[in-house]
Design a protein around this motif. Structure first.
Motif: not given
Ligand SMILES: [Zn+2]
Length: 259
Positions: A19-25, A30-37, A218-225
């Motif tokens: 859902d998070v990816v869909t909301r962002a799109q 259209s592009g997202m870099l997913l962080t590996g920590t 929610s205080r959760r940030n999302e890529p859709c912002y």
């Protein structure tokens, strides 16, 4: 729009990353870099990048996790980096703000990952918090061997930004800039960053922009912002948001060598 910093492996997204990816799109990201920590998160980030269109990932060990660094870690990251979805080494760097790993452990893991990226001829995704001098000192010997460098979530001073820009680094700007208290210094130095060295990111689920209206439940940030951050940055730079969206998207695709 391209969000270069999404911590989609966070437990905060475990139940609904689709859902998070869909909301962002739907919001135009259209592009997202997913962080590996760390090694495990980098493996998870790759799996998610393989699952979702328009997503890529990084492989690396964050300074907080630098105490986990062992000689075998480099080989494991090298193997992950062989996947076409892994487009940068990192997140790596130095964080003397919290020192979850000792400075010595952080410097060792950072240098090892710069060497690995140079060997693989891959760009690096870097983190620096209250460690600018050592960060530059350790990075400098590798600069001419790296195809690209981004310092993500920039929170330093204008002088520090200028030193990074002079070295050709990209600067990642998050919703930190929307914070009316601690983000002011970053807001004021925004015009110093040439458009072709600017990247945008949410660093979700962290750093929810404090000026979102209406305030999310929610205080959760999302890529859709990300569009909110883009609009504010464009306003403070005196640029057209649509133009800046295109330029920063092009920057990300050029740095990470995406089709
Ligand atoms: Zn970071």
């Amino acid at each position: 729009m391209f969000d270069i910093g999404v911590n989609l492996t966070s437990s905060q997204f475990a139940k609904d990353h689709a859902d998070v990816v869909t909301r962002a799109q739907l919001a135009g990201v259209s592009g997202m870099l997913l962080t590996g920590t760390n090694l495990h998160e980098s493996q998870q980030a790759l799996l998610l990048a393989q699952q979702y269109q328009g997503c890529w990932s990084t492989a690396g060990v964050h300074p907080h996790d630098a105490s986990q660094w062992q000689d075998e870690t480099a080989q494991a990251i090298r193997e992950l980096a062989g996947a076409s979805e892994v487009v940068a080494i990192g997140e790596c760097g130095l964080d003397f703000n919290r020192n979850f790993s000792t400075p010595a452990e952080q410097e060792r893991a950072f240098t090892a990952q710069l060497a690995l990226a140079a060997d693989l001829m891959m760009p690096v995704f870097l983190h620096c918090r209250e460690a600018h001098e050592r960060f530059i000192a350790l990075l400098d010997p590798w600069l001419d061997k790296l195809p690209g460098v981004v310092l993500h979530c920039f929170t330093g001073t204008e002088d520090e930004a200028r030193e990074c820009l002079a070295r050709g680094l990209f600067i990642g700007v998050t919703g930190w800039v929307c914070d009316e208290r601690r983000g002011l210094e970053l807001r004021e130095l925004l015009p110093v960053i040439p458009a072709h060295q600017l990247l945008l990111e949410t660093d979700a689920p962290y750093l929810l922009p404090r000026d979102l209206k209406p305030k999310p439940a929610s205080r959760r940030n999302e890529p859709c912002y990300l569009p909110h951050i883009l609009n504010k940055v464009a306003e403070w730079r005196g640029e057209d948001p649509a133009w800046l969206a295109q330029v920063t998207d092009d920057n990300a695709r050029r740095l990470f060598r995406l089709a």
